[in-house]
Design an enzyme around this catalytic site. Structure first.
Site, PDB file in Angstrom:
ATOM      1  N   CYS A   3     -24.537  14.285 -26.855  1.00  0.00           N
ATOM      2  CA  CYS A   3     -24.323  14.767 -25.404  1.00  0.00           C
ATOM      3  C   CYS A   3     -25.209  14.209 -24.433  1.00  0.00           C
ATOM      4  O   CYS A   3     -26.028  13.627 -25.376  1.00  0.00           O
ATOM      5  CB  CYS A   3     -24.583  15.925 -26.573  1.00  0.00           C
ATOM      6  SG  CYS A   3     -25.330  17.462 -24.597  1.00  0.00           S
ATOM      7  N   HIS A  60      -8.599  28.891 -20.129  1.00  0.00           N
ATOM      8  CA  HIS A  60      -8.529  27.980 -21.449  1.00  0.00           C
ATOM      9  C   HIS A  60      -9.252  26.993 -21.885  1.00  0.00           C
ATOM     10  O   HIS A  60      -8.899  25.982 -22.151  1.00  0.00           O
ATOM     11  CB  HIS A  60      -7.079  28.044 -21.905  1.00  0.00           C
ATOM     12  CG  HIS A  60      -6.417  29.360 -22.518  1.00  0.00           C
ATOM     13  ND1 HIS A  60      -4.660  29.194 -22.647  1.00  0.00           N
ATOM     14  CD2 HIS A  60      -7.329  30.537 -22.652  1.00  0.00           C
ATOM     15  CE1 HIS A  60      -4.491  30.354 -23.254  1.00  0.00           C
ATOM     16  NE2 HIS A  60      -5.342  31.333 -22.925  1.00  0.00           N
ATOM     17  N   ARG A  70      -4.900  13.511 -25.407  1.00  0.00           N
ATOM     18  CA  ARG A  70      -3.987  14.148 -24.395  1.00  0.00           C
ATOM     19  C   ARG A  70      -4.497  14.400 -23.343  1.00  0.00           C
ATOM     20  O   ARG A  70      -4.526  14.119 -22.045  1.00  0.00           O
ATOM     21  CB  ARG A  70      -4.022  16.448 -24.634  1.00  0.00           C
ATOM     22  CG  ARG A  70      -2.957  16.582 -25.508  1.00  0.00           C
ATOM     23  CD  ARG A  70      -1.660  17.285 -25.599  1.00  0.00           C
ATOM     24  NE  ARG A  70      -2.245  18.226 -25.224  1.00  0.00           N
ATOM     25  CZ  ARG A  70      -1.080  18.884 -24.262  1.00  0.00           C
ATOM     26  NH1 ARG A  70      -0.111  18.062 -23.232  1.00  0.00           N
ATOM     27  NH2 ARG A  70      -1.489  20.070 -23.694  1.00  0.00           N
ATOM     28  N   ASN A  89      -3.568  26.081 -17.757  1.00  0.00           N
ATOM     29  CA  ASN A  89      -3.135  24.944 -18.493  1.00  0.00           C
ATOM     30  C   ASN A  89      -4.878  24.360 -18.460  1.00  0.00           C
ATOM     31  O   ASN A  89      -6.129  24.711 -17.784  1.00  0.00           O
ATOM     32  CB  ASN A  89      -2.647  24.773 -17.433  1.00  0.00           C
ATOM     33  CG  ASN A  89      -1.359  25.056 -17.243  1.00  0.00           C
ATOM     34  OD1 ASN A  89      -0.684  25.293 -18.302  1.00  0.00           O
ATOM     35  ND2 ASN A  89      -0.424  24.769 -16.772  1.00  0.00           N
ATOM     36  N   THR A  92       4.714  30.684 -17.471  1.00  0.00           N
ATOM     37  CA  THR A  92       4.031  30.794 -18.796  1.00  0.00           C
ATOM     38  C   THR A  92       5.146  32.168 -19.616  1.00  0.00           C
ATOM     39  O   THR A  92       5.818  32.329 -19.171  1.00  0.00           O
ATOM     40  CB  THR A  92       2.868  31.848 -18.742  1.00  0.00           C
ATOM     41  OG1 THR A  92       2.520  31.516 -19.390  1.00  0.00           O
ATOM     42  CG2 THR A  92       2.580  32.858 -17.465  1.00  0.00           C
ATOM     43  N   SER A  93       5.457  31.759 -20.738  1.00  0.00           N
ATOM     44  CA  SER A  93       6.414  32.661 -21.816  1.00  0.00           C
ATOM     45  C   SER A  93       5.929  33.743 -22.290  1.00  0.00           C
ATOM     46  O   SER A  93       6.376  34.276 -22.597  1.00  0.00           O
ATOM     47  CB  SER A  93       6.866  31.983 -23.168  1.00  0.00           C
ATOM     48  OG  SER A  93       5.244  31.694 -24.164  1.00  0.00           O
TER      49      SER A  93
HETATM   50  N1  APR Z   1       8.952  25.689 -14.403  1.00  0.00           N
HETATM   51  C1  APR Z   1       8.907  26.773 -14.637  1.00  0.00           C
HETATM   52  N2  APR Z   1       8.689  27.203 -15.916  1.00  0.00           N
HETATM   53  C2  APR Z   1       8.690  25.665 -16.507  1.00  0.00           C
HETATM   54  C3  APR Z   1       9.342  24.860 -16.388  1.00  0.00           C
HETATM   55  C4  APR Z   1       9.324  24.471 -14.903  1.00  0.00           C
HETATM   56  N3  APR Z   1       9.984  23.789 -14.979  1.00  0.00           N
HETATM   57  N4  APR Z   1      10.035  24.238 -17.937  1.00  0.00           N
HETATM   58  C5  APR Z   1       9.205  25.284 -18.435  1.00  0.00           C
HETATM   59  N5  APR Z   1       9.164  26.239 -18.150  1.00  0.00           N
HETATM   60  C6  APR Z   1       8.508  27.607 -18.012  1.00  0.00           C
HETATM   61  C7  APR Z   1       9.152  27.990 -19.870  1.00  0.00           C
HETATM   62  O1  APR Z   1      10.792  27.960 -20.004  1.00  0.00           O
HETATM   63  C8  APR Z   1       8.057  29.004 -20.838  1.00  0.00           C
HETATM   64  O2  APR Z   1       8.593  30.350 -20.661  1.00  0.00           O
HETATM   65  O3  APR Z   1       7.260  27.513 -18.962  1.00  0.00           O
HETATM   66  C9  APR Z   1       7.126  28.808 -19.973  1.00  0.00           C
HETATM   67  C10 APR Z   1       6.423  27.598 -21.020  1.00  0.00           C
HETATM   68  O4  APR Z   1       5.366  28.161 -21.871  1.00  0.00           O
HETATM   69  P1  APR Z   1       4.613  27.867 -23.320  1.00  0.00           P
HETATM   70  O5  APR Z   1       5.191  26.456 -23.742  1.00  0.00           O
HETATM   71  O6  APR Z   1       4.770  29.039 -24.465  1.00  0.00           O
HETATM   72  O7  APR Z   1       3.302  27.618 -22.439  1.00  0.00           O
HETATM   73  P2  APR Z   1       2.197  28.977 -22.418  1.00  0.00           P
HETATM   74  O8  APR Z   1       3.023  30.207 -21.459  1.00  0.00           O
HETATM   75  O9  APR Z   1       1.626  28.476 -20.928  1.00  0.00           O
HETATM   76  O10 APR Z   1       1.703  28.419 -23.247  1.00  0.00           O
HETATM   77  C11 APR Z   1      -0.071  29.655 -23.180  1.00  0.00           C
HETATM   78  O11 APR Z   1      -0.098  29.165 -25.478  1.00  0.00           O
HETATM   79  O12 APR Z   1      -0.520  27.178 -27.508  1.00  0.00           O
HETATM   80  C12 APR Z   1      -1.615  28.305 -25.874  1.00  0.00           C
HETATM   81  O13 APR Z   1      -2.954  27.679 -24.922  1.00  0.00           O
HETATM   82  C13 APR Z   1      -2.154  27.154 -24.881  1.00  0.00           C
HETATM   83  O14 APR Z   1      -2.509  27.921 -22.953  1.00  0.00           O
HETATM   84  C14 APR Z   1      -1.731  27.577 -23.701  1.00  0.00           C
HETATM   85  C15 APR Z   1      -0.966  29.314 -24.235  1.00  0.00           C
END
Ligand code: APR
Length: 236
Positions: free
Chosen positions: A139, A112, A62, A95, A179-180
């Protein structure tokens, strides 16, 4: 609740969706990282204890991948907001990439952690890191071979929560981008904001799990919805 023209302090929360159009996989979309890897295998302290090589290899890949990616128009727009907004601003990101900073944003909080740090569990010092960790390097500070990725795993406490809550208490506007709404405590910020009487806006590809909690939602790819919102707020 503040009208658009009365807004002085803004808290922006970003998630994987803001970096999706830079070519960095999200976690929970179809084909996302958590479909390719089990969280329990690579993103918990127990996984690191059980199989450090697997965990370090995952994060080494990553770390290498994000260094090949570039900020997109959404990161650029938020960096412009950071430069031009004279009021309070905190860009809280979940992120672990550095695309906000590479676009030029400065007021960024990595709740995070970040791929580009190694954290020594022997001396507690964090060192900038762009290479690999799989070979268990020493380290740079204390010489112990106790480095781990400086990312917050499931079951660990996110960073800088006191500062984030302090900013939310002062905020007039909370904006959640890409974010989801599946992972707490970040997923709860919208409800904290509601309790504090802070105006809330969601910018996401589609309605997130927390969509109903926002005063307003705008749906579309981040590169298309974030720049016009920044134009609007800077013009208000
Ligand atoms: N533009 C805007 N939103 C988008 C796009 C895009 N191009 N592509 C995807 N998305 C949205 C999706 O619809 C979803 O709701 O971004 C969101 C991504 O969700 P996740 O994959 O769950 O990511 P996130 O919410 O950042 O996850 C939170 O989970 O596993 C952990 O630590 C990790 O920081 C992360 C945390």
């Amino acid at each position: 609740m503040a009208a658009m023209t009365d807004i002085r302090n803004i808290v922006v929360l970003t998630g994987a969706g803001v970096s999706a159009e830079s070519g960095i996989d999200t976690f929970r979309d179809a084909g996302g990282l958590w479909e390719q890897h089990r969280v329990e295998d690579v993103a918990t302290p127990e996984a690191f204890e059980r199989d450090p090589e697997l965990v370090l290899r995952f994060y080494d890949m990553r770390r290498e991948a994000i260094q090949q990616k570039h900020p997109n128009a959404a990161h650029e727009a938020l960096a412009r907001l950071d430069r031009e907004w004279e009021g309070g601003l905190m860009i809280v990101t979940q992120n672990v990439d550095d695309l906000h900073e590479r676009a030029g944003a400065r007021r960024v909080v990595h709740m995070h952690g970040t791929h580009l740090n190694a954290w020594c569990t022997a001396c507690d010092v964090r060192s900038p890191w762009t290479g690999t960790l799989i070979e268990r390097p020493a380290c740079p500070d204390c010489g112990e071979r106790s480095l781990r990725p400086d990312v917050v795993w499931f079951g660990e406490m996110p960073y800088r929560m006191d500062e984030i809550f302090a900013a939310l208490r002062e905020a007039d506007l909370f904006v959640s981008i890409g974010t989801s709404g599946a992972v707490y405590p970040a997923a709860g910020f919208v409800r904290n904001a509601n309790d504090l009487g802070v105006r809330t806006l969601e910018l996401n590809l589609e309605p997130s799990q927390g969509s109903a909690w926002f005063d307003e939602s705008r749906h579309g790819p981040a590169t298309q919805v974030v720049p016009p919102w920044v134009d609007e707020i800077l013009a208000a």
